[in-house]
Design a protein around this motif. Sequence first.
Motif, PDB file in Angstrom:
ATOM      1  N   LEU A   1      41.985  16.749  67.921  1.00 33.39           N
ATOM      2  CA  LEU A   1      41.546  18.124  67.713  1.00 33.39           C
ATOM      3  C   LEU A   1      42.711  18.940  67.169  1.00 33.39           C
ATOM      4  N   SER A   2      42.430  19.895  66.314  1.00 32.11           N
ATOM      5  CA  SER A   2      43.460  20.786  65.798  1.00 32.11           C
ATOM      6  C   SER A   2      43.944  21.711  66.907  1.00 32.11           C
ATOM      7  N   GLU A   3      45.039  22.412  66.641  1.00 28.20           N
ATOM      8  CA  GLU A   3      45.541  23.383  67.617  1.00 28.20           C
ATOM      9  C   GLU A   3      44.466  24.404  67.973  1.00 28.20           C
ATOM     10  N   THR A   4      43.822  24.959  66.952  1.00 25.64           N
ATOM     11  CA  THR A   4      42.840  26.021  67.188  1.00 25.64           C
ATOM     12  C   THR A   4      41.653  25.515  67.987  1.00 25.64           C
ATOM     13  N   HIS A   5      41.163  24.317  67.659  1.00 25.15           N
ATOM     14  CA  HIS A   5      40.042  23.752  68.398  1.00 25.15           C
ATOM     15  C   HIS A   5      40.438  23.456  69.851  1.00 25.15           C
ATOM     16  N   THR A   6      41.644  22.944  70.042  1.00 25.33           N
ATOM     17  CA  THR A   6      42.104  22.630  71.392  1.00 25.33           C
ATOM     18  C   THR A   6      42.282  23.900  72.211  1.00 25.33           C
TER      19      THR A   6
END
Length: 257
Positions: A199-204
């Motif tokens: 997962l990307s930073e934003t999704h995480t």
Amino acid sequence: MLTLFKSKPLLAEQEQQWLVDTFIWAAENFDLDFFTKHSQVILPTVEFFPDSVSSIEEMASKVFARVKQYAGMNEWPVTLVAPQQLQPQVFPHFEFSQHLRGEECHLIVPASHTINVSFNPNQINQPQDLVASFAGTLATILIHHVGVLPPGGKEYLPQATDALACFLGFGVMMSNTVYQFKGGCGSCYNPYANREASLSETHTVFMHALVSYFKNDKRSKQHLKPHLRGQFKKAQKEIKALVNNSANPLLLAYMPN
């Protein structure tokens, strides 16, 4: 004219919905009762990791024991071994009592063998990566045992594993270790120590904020990397509005008072 000044959503609607659906999938399949009554938002502090260690092996062992405890998986026959001892293995069949995690979780039939997991020695100097990696490993084991695919199906298993690790309470470390800045000194940066994030930073961060919302967490923001705190705050506002407008009974039933 007023729409000109509206802020852009943190995530596209479809991406946000997948994370919400994955949270619901996690709640429905990985012991909602334990999540509600016992799960904590784990922080990278001495409060949660108070053990003193004197070797790489001892650090790995102590951290793994803490992660396993906080995940509610102490009763699971999962054993940490040294990297050189890890061999290919077949996932054993487990039969648990009513609960999947926590003190009320008990094996009805002893497993034929334990699941051996290991660690990356390069992560000893990056303990948040070590914690996140262990959390991801336990999430993988849970998914394998339950056998219910996440929203989107098999191709979304890697992303769902990261999301489930956040659901287990490790969203701070998962968010902080998606990307490691190389810094100004090449010799100080060890790419082999970084965990592999799906997962990307934003999704995480959004998933962590979703878990934090339902756990009524007030402390984790200050433990996120500085550039993630604004995203977390924005996610909190969007999640509150989303839940307030939701018709999903699970989201409404477990929203904080």
